[in-house]
Design a protein around this motif. Structure first.
Motif, PDB file in Angstrom:
ATOM      1  N   LEU B 230       0.844  -1.205   0.000  1.00 45.25           N
ATOM      2  CA  LEU B 230       0.000   0.000   0.000  1.00 45.25           C
ATOM      3  C   LEU B 230       0.878   1.253   0.000  1.00 45.25           C
ATOM      4  O   LEU B 230       0.596   2.217  -0.705  1.00 45.25           O
ATOM      5  CB  LEU B 230      -0.929   0.008   1.216  1.00 45.25           C
ATOM      6  N   VAL B 231       1.954   1.201   0.808  1.00 45.52           N
ATOM      7  CA  VAL B 231       2.873   2.342   0.844  1.00 45.52           C
ATOM      8  C   VAL B 231       3.448   2.584  -0.552  1.00 45.52           C
ATOM      9  O   VAL B 231       3.475   3.713  -1.050  1.00 45.52           O
ATOM     10  CB  VAL B 231       4.031   2.088   1.843  1.00 45.52           C
ATOM     11  N   ASN B 232       3.846   1.502  -1.185  1.00 41.43           N
ATOM     12  CA  ASN B 232       4.421   1.642  -2.520  1.00 41.43           C
ATOM     13  C   ASN B 232       3.413   2.123  -3.547  1.00 41.43           C
ATOM     14  O   ASN B 232       3.746   2.904  -4.427  1.00 41.43           O
ATOM     15  CB  ASN B 232       5.027   0.315  -2.974  1.00 41.43           C
ATOM     16  N   THR B 234       0.938   4.080  -2.990  1.00 41.29           N
ATOM     17  CA  THR B 234       0.814   5.522  -2.774  1.00 41.29           C
ATOM     18  C   THR B 234       2.000   6.262  -3.398  1.00 41.29           C
ATOM     19  O   THR B 234       1.810   7.263  -4.108  1.00 41.29           O
ATOM     20  CB  THR B 234       0.770   5.823  -1.250  1.00 41.29           C
ATOM     21  N   THR B 235       3.208   5.755  -3.133  1.00 42.13           N
ATOM     22  CA  THR B 235       4.391   6.413  -3.689  1.00 42.13           C
ATOM     23  C   THR B 235       4.284   6.531  -5.206  1.00 42.13           C
ATOM     24  O   THR B 235       4.524   7.593  -5.785  1.00 42.13           O
ATOM     25  CB  THR B 235       5.663   5.587  -3.365  1.00 42.13           C
ATOM     26  N   LEU B 237       1.670   6.441  -7.170  1.00 42.48           N
ATOM     27  CA  LEU B 237       0.626   7.356  -7.640  1.00 42.48           C
ATOM     28  C   LEU B 237       1.051   8.809  -7.449  1.00 42.48           C
ATOM     29  O   LEU B 237       0.909   9.629  -8.349  1.00 42.48           O
ATOM     30  CB  LEU B 237      -0.697   7.072  -6.922  1.00 42.48           C
ATOM     31  N   VAL B 238       1.604   9.114  -6.274  1.00 39.24           N
ATOM     32  CA  VAL B 238       2.037  10.488  -6.012  1.00 39.24           C
ATOM     33  C   VAL B 238       3.117  10.909  -7.007  1.00 39.24           C
ATOM     34  O   VAL B 238       3.053  11.971  -7.626  1.00 39.24           O
ATOM     35  CB  VAL B 238       2.543  10.627  -4.559  1.00 39.24           C
ATOM     36  N   LEU B 252     -10.267   7.487  -8.339  1.00 38.06           N
ATOM     37  CA  LEU B 252      -9.164   7.045  -7.489  1.00 38.06           C
ATOM     38  C   LEU B 252      -9.626   5.878  -6.610  1.00 38.06           C
ATOM     39  O   LEU B 252      -8.905   4.915  -6.377  1.00 38.06           O
ATOM     40  CB  LEU B 252      -8.675   8.208  -6.632  1.00 38.06           C
ATOM     41  N   ILE B 256      -7.956   2.143  -6.430  1.00 36.05           N
ATOM     42  CA  ILE B 256      -7.404   1.518  -5.232  1.00 36.05           C
ATOM     43  C   ILE B 256      -8.063   0.164  -4.966  1.00 36.05           C
ATOM     44  O   ILE B 256      -7.384  -0.823  -4.672  1.00 36.05           O
ATOM     45  CB  ILE B 256      -7.524   2.471  -4.024  1.00 36.05           C
TER      46      ILE B 256
END
Lengths: 322, 368, 255
Positions: B230-232, B234-235, B237-238, B252, B256
């Motif tokens: 999940l962290v990755n 987010t990274t 997408l940002v 979005l 997800i």
């Protein structure tokens, strides 16, 4: 009901890694038309007993331990631990035994404290609950409780592993070669701890390749090539040796070995540290006779003493006939 | 439950204690995006081209001017006869020759029969295809611009493939690919390696000889990697929105949800691998070779699936990443609604259920 | 060339105030001893007493912080490459490649230690005959019985006729009969003039040595023949000697 009862246990086991027989029991031998019936291992351990399985690497010790701890299945025969069948009631057994595998098997990247806490929850208990049981051992490693297991010395790792195996107050403790690779002082301490646990009523099945540890067990089974050579108390095994045993020393030990083997009254001769152990064929042959023979062929400072056999002598004698 | 939580806690400790691995895992998305964004670009810039323009009228000059000013092309040579074309490729090593038909403006204005021939070097088909489509795109857009002003029925040849990526920017293509790859890497590879490690170090032996339900041991392994992926996610997408300028065109939320489904498929895959292997090395090889390579080569991330031989197209059907990448492209790039990815959702859900069932069936509660 | 005269007092290992520090920690603390040619020298000590560090220095793998060491006549600090050529090494944990055949293993080690190409084949043949392995030439090492492996490993370690062979816990876990055959091979090698340097923490292995030294906290606390040590410490066996010495250790469990 005995803590461990094993009847005719047989497993034909060839680990893929070595391809060598590491099973237990005597496999069926097809010679011509007749096939001998396979026989397995049988033994039982009483409550509060320290029972030693003693034999070299590859004799089948680990296989036996894994069958009894429900990790692998035997081909034939039955075994019960604490009255539960190792096949059908494996879940019950897993709740009430402690197991220390041959290889150090704790998490190297966790600290002493973290390992202990983790295994406590795994066994649905807390360190506090059975603290009295591990107290003596734990106090020795407590100064290092925030150190990662990987950074502990061999003796420390072994103590931590024992604590983890004891945390849930098991009724039977399986220790597979706990003293391999550990120095002599730590080994002695370890056996002292086992004595303490025995006094708490815990039954202990322990294996070791080191014959000199046999005398620390209540009863032992000598194992080789998957078969027991004998099962008895160390004292009785030594008592059944039944042959005169001498130690022989002289100034030239390696020549002495060859010369002794050439003496026809001598049945066997093996090096034993700083002396040679010799068994003789008949009692008419005396120490004086041997002295004379050795002196004639030029040995100096010959010393011959009659001694009681060690377990290692017995192991060699028994393995000759198997 | 307390047992389970202490397992999860332990897994997180393992991950955080292994600084190198955690650093690699967290930096991985960044590295991948940079790698694919700037180094391994499928865009072709400054291709050397030659022009053969027998009509030499206002329209052809205008088109040549457009080509010359585009960042993709430099005009290295003007030739005057078709016989020179061969030499352009063999001697001058140019990438493309643009050949206009004679009376280009007249034909374009009146019969709509004006022709531009784009001759490229087929020995490098990828580059050839890319620069040919750049050129035809530039020509088509110029003609389209003209037709609005002069109301002349110019023939327009729309490039459907480039509709959502008018400049054919690589980022639109590789962002979904990198998402598919990294999530798979974290979930399938790391989960299988971490279970294999318990077997290799012998700790599995102790855990099996305990009252813990074996399934707990396994499931607890998935939690940290789930969080990590999940962290990755987010990274990625940002970074893709703010660094690469690839916006999330669609919902979005559904992006997800769809990603969670994909993560579930890969975790199940990791569990299946780990129940089949006993060593970290084999786990790594299986997930590295058997999973990673097909994902990179066959999922459509680097090369379009339609251009593959039939056999590989067929194989690509069973690669979860392929379906995920298609779905992400639909939602994230094209901005389509959730109804458009129903087929992908069905395929991935089926895969997930099959994999988790197989891995639970395969799980051994003894050593052999 | 005149034949080399075997000097029974030839010193093949000389350690003179050999010291190794890791930061503030003194792993090996000014140890001095000498080992003679053909001697079987036991090197004992509890975990963390500094055995391994000392042995690494003697093998030329680790540079001493201070002090001097001569192995096979070469300085362990300045001539470590020459030291390595003149020693053999065998450990219980790692000795042979399991997935190579007997002959391939011998070839490999002969090559590593620079045995001349034309000598390898006849020496291999001779070795296999002597061990009674002539039928196992092309057998994979992993399918050999444990005891055979060990004998082969030792033979390989002395294949290039080193002056000294270092044995790291050579016979742990071997059955008693094989173990004795193994020690007989060691005696034979020692009779041929090869010096044997054994580290172990199994005291019954110590009994086989001509002399043993016991390391405690990085120092050598005792150095003599097993027999004299037993008399000196009024002990039945080496284990009792060791227990008395190691009990004084302060850092048995620190690393």
């Amino acid at each position: 009901m005995l803590p461990i009862e094993v009847k005719n246990l047989y497993k034909n086991y060839f680990p893929a890694k070595s391809g060598k027989f590491a099973g237990i029991g005597n496999p069926v031998q097809h010679s011509g038309e007749t096939a001998t019936v396979e026989t397995g291992l049988s033994f039982s351990v009483s409550k509060g007993e320290i029972f030693g399985i003693i034999g070299p690497d590859g004799a089948g010790k680990t296989t036996l331990f894994r069958i009894l701890t429900t990790l692998i299945l035997a081909d034939r025969g039955t075994a019960t631990v604490d009255g539960f069948d190792v096949v059908k009631e494996y879940k019950e057994i897993r709740k009430r035994v402690g197991y220390m595998p041959g290889k150090f098997s704790l998490y190297q990247d966790l600290t002493v404290q973290e390992n202990l806490n983790f295994f406590a929850t795994v066994f649905n208990t807390t360190i506090a609950e059975n603290y009295y049981l591990i107290k003596d051992i734990y106090q020795q490693i407590e100064p290092f409780k925030n150190r990662r297991a990987a950074k502990l010395s061999g003796g420390m790792k072994q103590k931590l592993a024992l604590c983890c195996a004891l945390i849930h107050k098991p009724s039977v403790l399986f220790l597979d070669e706990p003293t391999t690779g550990v120095d002599a002082v730590s080994r002695k301490e370890f056996w002292d701890m086992l004595k303490q646990l025995k006094n708490q009523g815990i039954t202990i099945l322990v294996s070791t390749p080191y014959m000199d540890e046999a005398n620390l067990c209540d009863r032992i089974a000598l194992i080789q090539n998957g078969q027991f050579l004998t099962i008895d108390t160390p004292a009785k095994i030594v008592g059944q040796f039944g042959k005169t045993l001498w130690t022989v020393q002289s100034d030239n030990m390696s020549r002495l070995l060859l010369d002794l083997r050439a003496v026809k009254q001598i049945e066997s001769c093996f090096t034993f540290g700083d002396s040679h152990h010799v068994t003789i064929l008949n009692d008419q042959f005396t120490k004086t006779d041997l002295h004379k023979i050795l002196h004639e062929i030029g040995h100096t400072n010959v010393e011959i003493n009659e001694i009681n056999p060690t377990i290692e002598d017995c192991f060699m004698e028994l393995s000759k006939h198997s | 439950m307390k047992q389970f939580m202490s397992f999860v806690r332990k897994e997180f400790l393992h991950i955080f204690r292994d600084r190198t691995t955690i650093a690699i895992l967290l930096v991985l998305p960044l590295l991948n995006l940079i790698l694919f964004g700037y180094a391994i670009t499928t865009e072709v810039k400054n291709s050397k081209i030659a022009i053969l323009d027998p009509s030499n009228d206002a329209l052809t000059r205008a088109i040549i001017d457009k080509l010359a000013h585009s960042e993709y092309f430099t005009i290295n040579k003007i030739i005057h006869h078709p016989s020179e074309i061969d030499e352009v490729f063999k001697k001058d090593r140019l990438n493309m020759v643009v050949v206009f038909s004679s009376n280009f403006y007249e034909e374009a204005a009146h019969t709509g029969n004006a022709q531009v021939e784009l001759i490229t070097d087929g020995t490098d088909p990828n580059t050839a295809r890319v620069i040919a489509s750049y050129a035809s795109n530039i020509i088509a857009s110029h003609l389209a611009g003209l037709s609005k002003i002069e109301k002349i029925p110019f023939q327009i040849n729309p490039q459907v493939k480039l509709l959502y990526n008018p400049q054919m920017r690589g980022a639109y293509n590789f962002v979904p690919g990198v998402m598919g790859m990294i999530l798979m890497l974290i979930c399938a590879m790391m989960t299988s390696i971490s279970i294999a490690r318990e077997k290799e170090f012998g700790t599995m032996e102790i855990l099996l000889v305990s009252p813990v339900k074996p399934i707990f041991i396994i499931l607890s392994k998935t939690i940290p990697y789930f969080v990590l992926s999940l962290v990755n996610l987010t990274t990625i997408l940002v970074l893709s929105v703010f660094l690469l300028g690839v916006p999330v065109a669609g919902s979005l939320f559904w992006l997800i949800v769809f990603s969670l489904l994909y993560i579930f498929v890969n975790l199940s895959l990791g569990l299946l691998i780990s129940s089949l292997v006993d060593s970290q090395l084999v786990a790594l090889l299986i997930s590295g070779m058997v999973l990673m390579l097909p994902v990179i080569m066959l999922s459509g991330m680097m090369f379009p699936v339609e251009n593959m031989p039939e056999f590989f197209q067929w194989i690509s059907q069973i690669i979860p990443a392929k379906w995920y990448i298609i779905g992400v492209k639909k939602i994230m790039i094209k901005g389509l609604g959730v109804s458009s990815i129903i087929p992908e959702i069905i395929v991935l859900s089926t895969m997930g259920i099959l994999l988790i069932t197989a891995s639970l069936k395969k799980f051994k509660y003894r050593l052999e | 060339m005149p034949e080399r005269v075997i000097d029974s007092m030839e010193k093949v290992i000389v350690a003179d105030k050999l010291t190794k520090k890791f930061g503030d920690f003194i792993a090996v603390d000014h140890i001095s001893f000498e080992v003679e040619r053909g001697e079987i020298f036991g090197f004992l000590g509890a975990n963390g007493a500094g055995k391994t560090t000392a042995m690494r220095m003697l093998c030329g793998l680790s540079i001493p912080t201070s002090g001097k060491g001569l192995v096979a006549g070469y300085d362990i600090h300045t001539q470590s490459e020459k030291v390595k050529r003149n020693i053999g090494y065998m450990s219980q944990k790692f000795a042979l490649y399991d997935d190579l055949t007997v002959a391939e293993n011998i070839r490999l080690y002969a090559g590593i230690y620079g045995v001349k190409e034309k000598e390898i084949a006849p020496k291999t043949k001779e070795l296999l005959l002597r061990l009674g392995f002539d039928n196992e030439r092309d057998t994979l090492v992993k399918s050999l019985p444990m005891g055979w492996k060990q004998k082969l490993a030792f033979s390989v370690a002395i294949f290039h006729e080193p002056k000294i062979v270092f044995l790291d816990e050579p016979t742990g876990g071997v059955d008693p009969v094989t173990r004795r055959q193994f020690w007989e091979m060691i005696y034979e090698a020692s009779d041929r003039g090869i010096t044997i340097f054994v580290t172990t923490h199994y005291m019954d292995e110590a009994e086989y040595c001509n002399r043993v030294c016991v390391m405690v906290d990085g120092r050598i606390d005792a150095l003599d023949s097993p027999r004299n040590l037993k008399i000196q410490y009024n002990a039945q066996n080496m284990d009792e000697v060791f227990q008395q010495l190691a009990r004084n250790a302060k850092r048995t469990d620190a690393i």
